[in-house]
Design an enzyme around this catalytic site. Structure first.
Site, PDB file in Angstrom:
ATOM      1  N   ARG A 183       1.564  10.051   1.224  1.00  9.10           N
ATOM      2  CA  ARG A 183       2.180  10.952   2.199  1.00  9.10           C
ATOM      3  C   ARG A 183       3.397  11.615   1.602  1.00  9.10           C
ATOM      4  NH1 ARG A 183       1.779   7.877   8.016  1.00  9.10           N
ATOM      5  NH2 ARG A 183      -0.403   7.328   7.840  1.00  9.10           N
ATOM      6  N   GLU A 225       0.887  -1.176   0.000  1.00 15.25           N
ATOM      7  CA  GLU A 225       0.000   0.000   0.000  1.00 15.25           C
ATOM      8  C   GLU A 225       0.911   1.209   0.000  1.00 15.25           C
ATOM      9  OE1 GLU A 225      -2.811   0.216   3.364  1.00 15.25           O
ATOM     10  OE2 GLU A 225      -2.429   2.375   3.369  1.00 15.25           O
ATOM     11  N   LYS A 252     -10.690  -0.868   6.771  1.00 12.40           N
ATOM     12  CA  LYS A 252      -9.477  -0.698   7.579  1.00 12.40           C
ATOM     13  C   LYS A 252      -9.939  -0.417   9.016  1.00 12.40           C
ATOM     14  CE  LYS A 252      -5.536   2.502   7.817  1.00 12.40           C
ATOM     15  NZ  LYS A 252      -4.440   3.032   7.012  1.00 12.40           N
TER      16      LYS A 252
END
Ligand code: 3PG
Length: 220
Positions: free
Chosen positions: A50, A46, A134
């Site tokens: 960021r 993943e 999640k």
């Protein structure tokens, strides 16, 4: 609601057991990272938005290792979701549950794993027909005890706990039937990627993939 493609993606994530969550500063390192993870028995990642090169890293990894399952993480805006999908991301993860964002992604046909932490958020996800979620931030929110209690009323919903997962606590999550995989940065930290410690990343991936395999065999 059934979604065969999402089921297949979740199945691949489940087979890996732990999805390496990646923060990468230089997309040129992406193919080396992909190689280390694949050779370590974890052909998935993943790539988080960021860092500015996230989409480029996704593009490079999917081109160099098409058999890998590459998704995008920390996707907070529609624009990031579009860039992730255009780069070749198979799934999109967000840390929290944003109705507008989820609606946009599902409308575009993106395979979405939004973050949830409370029964209210889980029920919102259910109202969108989502069943793979999640659970974030897993350890800080109460860990396996909190997730077990929160998951109990929602049959069929499965979680990817992320946040504070490591080699010591991952098995406790993975043995729960409502967990389809864990996510974590502990396999390939940003410092190790920047310093090109791909041997170390491969070794960690190998230890994790072997532990996952042993756990699976124990349960069967
Ligand atoms: C994420 O980006 O999903 C989490 O911040 C990862 O958390 P970790 O660094 O504790 O694995």
């Amino acid at each position: 609601m059934t979604d065969d493609i999402m089921d297949r993606i979740a199945g691949k994530m489940e087979k890996c057991g732990v999805v390496p969550v990646i923060q990468i500063e230089d997309a040129e390192q992406a193919p080396y990272l992909a190689e280390a993870l694949t050779e370590g028995g974890l052909p998935c990642a993943e790539i988080t938005f960021r860092t500015p090169c996230a989409a480029d890293a996704i593009y490079k990894m999917t081109r160099a290792f098409p058999e890998m399952l590459i998704g995008a993480g920390t996707v907070l805006t529609s624009e990031q979701a579009d860039r992730a999908a255009d780069a070749g991301a198979s799934f999109i993860v967000s840390p929290g549950f944003n109705d507008r964002h989820v609606e946009y992604c599902l409308g575009r046909g993106y395979k979405m794993i939004p973050g949830t932490c409370t029964p209210g958020e889980i029920e919102k996800a259910l109202s969108f027909g989502l069943k793979y979620l999640k659970f974030f931030p897993a350890e800080a929110a109460g860990g396996i005890k909190m997730l077990s209690a929160a998951a109990a009323p929602y049959k069929g919903v499965r979680f990817m706990p992320t946040g504070g997962i490591n080699e010591d606590n991952m098995s406790a999550y993975l043995e729960k039937p409502f967990v389809f995989c864990c996510g974590g940065t502990f396999i390939a930290g940003s410092k190790d990627i920047s310093e090109r410690n791909f041997g170390k990343i491969k070794e960690t991936a190998l230890r994790v993939s072997q532990a996952v395999k042993q756990n699976t065999e124990k349960r069967e």
